[in-house]
Design an enzyme around this catalytic site. Structure first.
Site, PDB file in Angstrom:
ATOM      1  N   LYS A  11     -40.437 117.060 115.390  1.00  0.00           N
ATOM      2  CA  LYS A  11     -41.436 116.176 115.994  1.00  0.00           C
ATOM      3  C   LYS A  11     -42.871 116.682 115.786  1.00  0.00           C
ATOM      4  O   LYS A  11     -43.086 117.836 115.403  1.00  0.00           O
ATOM      5  CB  LYS A  11     -41.128 116.016 117.482  1.00  0.00           C
ATOM      6  CG  LYS A  11     -39.813 115.284 117.743  1.00  0.00           C
ATOM      7  CD  LYS A  11     -39.577 115.106 119.229  1.00  0.00           C
ATOM      8  CE  LYS A  11     -38.299 114.345 119.513  1.00  0.00           C
ATOM      9  NZ  LYS A  11     -38.119 114.154 120.966  1.00  0.00           N
ATOM     10  N   ARG A  87     -26.925 119.807 118.070  1.00  0.00           N
ATOM     11  CA  ARG A  87     -27.301 119.635 119.473  1.00  0.00           C
ATOM     12  C   ARG A  87     -27.279 120.984 120.203  1.00  0.00           C
ATOM     13  O   ARG A  87     -28.112 121.257 121.057  1.00  0.00           O
ATOM     14  CB  ARG A  87     -26.412 118.592 120.138  1.00  0.00           C
ATOM     15  CG  ARG A  87     -26.657 117.212 119.484  1.00  0.00           C
ATOM     16  CD  ARG A  87     -26.060 116.065 120.218  1.00  0.00           C
ATOM     17  NE  ARG A  87     -26.666 115.836 121.519  1.00  0.00           N
ATOM     18  CZ  ARG A  87     -27.864 115.283 121.723  1.00  0.00           C
ATOM     19  NH1 ARG A  87     -28.608 114.920 120.699  1.00  0.00           N
ATOM     20  NH2 ARG A  87     -28.308 115.099 122.942  1.00  0.00           N
ATOM     21  N   THR A  93     -32.607 118.780 126.425  1.00  0.00           N
ATOM     22  CA  THR A  93     -33.782 117.935 126.181  1.00  0.00           C
ATOM     23  C   THR A  93     -35.023 118.505 126.854  1.00  0.00           C
ATOM     24  O   THR A  93     -36.103 118.531 126.272  1.00  0.00           O
ATOM     25  CB  THR A  93     -33.510 116.503 126.678  1.00  0.00           C
ATOM     26  OG1 THR A  93     -32.351 116.003 125.998  1.00  0.00           O
ATOM     27  CG2 THR A  93     -34.679 115.586 126.412  1.00  0.00           C
ATOM     28  N   ARG A 104     -35.516 124.318 121.348  1.00  0.00           N
ATOM     29  CA  ARG A 104     -36.411 123.801 122.386  1.00  0.00           C
ATOM     30  C   ARG A 104     -36.913 124.903 123.314  1.00  0.00           C
ATOM     31  O   ARG A 104     -38.067 124.883 123.734  1.00  0.00           O
ATOM     32  CB  ARG A 104     -35.728 122.677 123.147  1.00  0.00           C
ATOM     33  CG  ARG A 104     -35.635 121.407 122.296  1.00  0.00           C
ATOM     34  CD  ARG A 104     -34.965 120.290 123.046  1.00  0.00           C
ATOM     35  NE  ARG A 104     -35.017 119.042 122.293  1.00  0.00           N
ATOM     36  CZ  ARG A 104     -34.033 118.167 122.263  1.00  0.00           C
ATOM     37  NH1 ARG A 104     -32.911 118.394 122.945  1.00  0.00           N
ATOM     38  NH2 ARG A 104     -34.163 117.049 121.569  1.00  0.00           N
ATOM     39  N   HIS A 117     -35.489 116.139 117.497  1.00  0.00           N
ATOM     40  CA  HIS A 117     -34.544 115.084 117.874  1.00  0.00           C
ATOM     41  C   HIS A 117     -33.308 115.295 117.028  1.00  0.00           C
ATOM     42  O   HIS A 117     -33.402 115.666 115.857  1.00  0.00           O
ATOM     43  CB  HIS A 117     -35.120 113.691 117.571  1.00  0.00           C
ATOM     44  CG  HIS A 117     -34.077 112.612 117.522  1.00  0.00           C
ATOM     45  ND1 HIS A 117     -33.676 111.920 118.640  1.00  0.00           N
ATOM     46  CD2 HIS A 117     -33.320 112.137 116.499  1.00  0.00           C
ATOM     47  CE1 HIS A 117     -32.732 111.057 118.296  1.00  0.00           C
ATOM     48  NE2 HIS A 117     -32.504 111.174 117.004  1.00  0.00           N
TER      49      HIS A 117
END
Length: 141
Positions: A11, A87, A93, A104, A117
């Protein structure tokens, strides 16, 4: 175990931090192969179309604005159980809930600017890959 393809976006926040290489290295070191990749600036229409399933949700406008705020890297990853593996590598998230060592946890700023994502199912992966790549743009390595 099955070889799968999954879709990934690095992103705008992660691109701006210049951590594209660090993120793709994690994919490759975990056994995922990058079989398609491009850097692009999403148009408003592209972002709205990609995230159409969220169009009625309150965060939709902010999501589209964020995803068009700078370039992204769209990729197709291939490997054993690629969807679940990607994932796992990404982490939760919300980066505050992401396990240490995940993408993340290490690179995301917030639940909105969360670096990456990844597809959450085979159906989503197929749809998302086709949204950004023609079949001739995806190779096997």
């Amino acid at each position: 175990m099955a070889v799968q393809r999954t879709f990934s976006i690095i992103k705008p926040d992660a691109v701006a931090k210049n951590v594209i290489g660090k993120i793709t290295t994690r994919f490759e070191e975990a056994g995922l192969k990058i079989v398609a990749s491009k850097i692009k600036q999403l148009s408003k229409a592209e972002a709205e179309g990609f995230y159409a399933e969220h169009s009625e949700r309150g965060f939709f406008g902010d999501l589209v604005a964020f995803m068009t705020s700078g370039p992204v890297v769209v990729q197709v990853l291939e490997g054993e159980n690629a969807i679940a593996l990607n994932r796992e590598l990404m982490g939760a998230t919300n980066p505050k809930e992401a396990a240490a060592g995940t993408i993340r946890a290490d690179f995301a700023e917030s639940i909105d600017a969360n670096a990456v994502h990844g597809s959450d199912s085979e159906a989503a992966a197929a749809r998302e890959i086709a949204y950004f790549f023609a079949a001739t743009e995806v190779t096997t390595r």
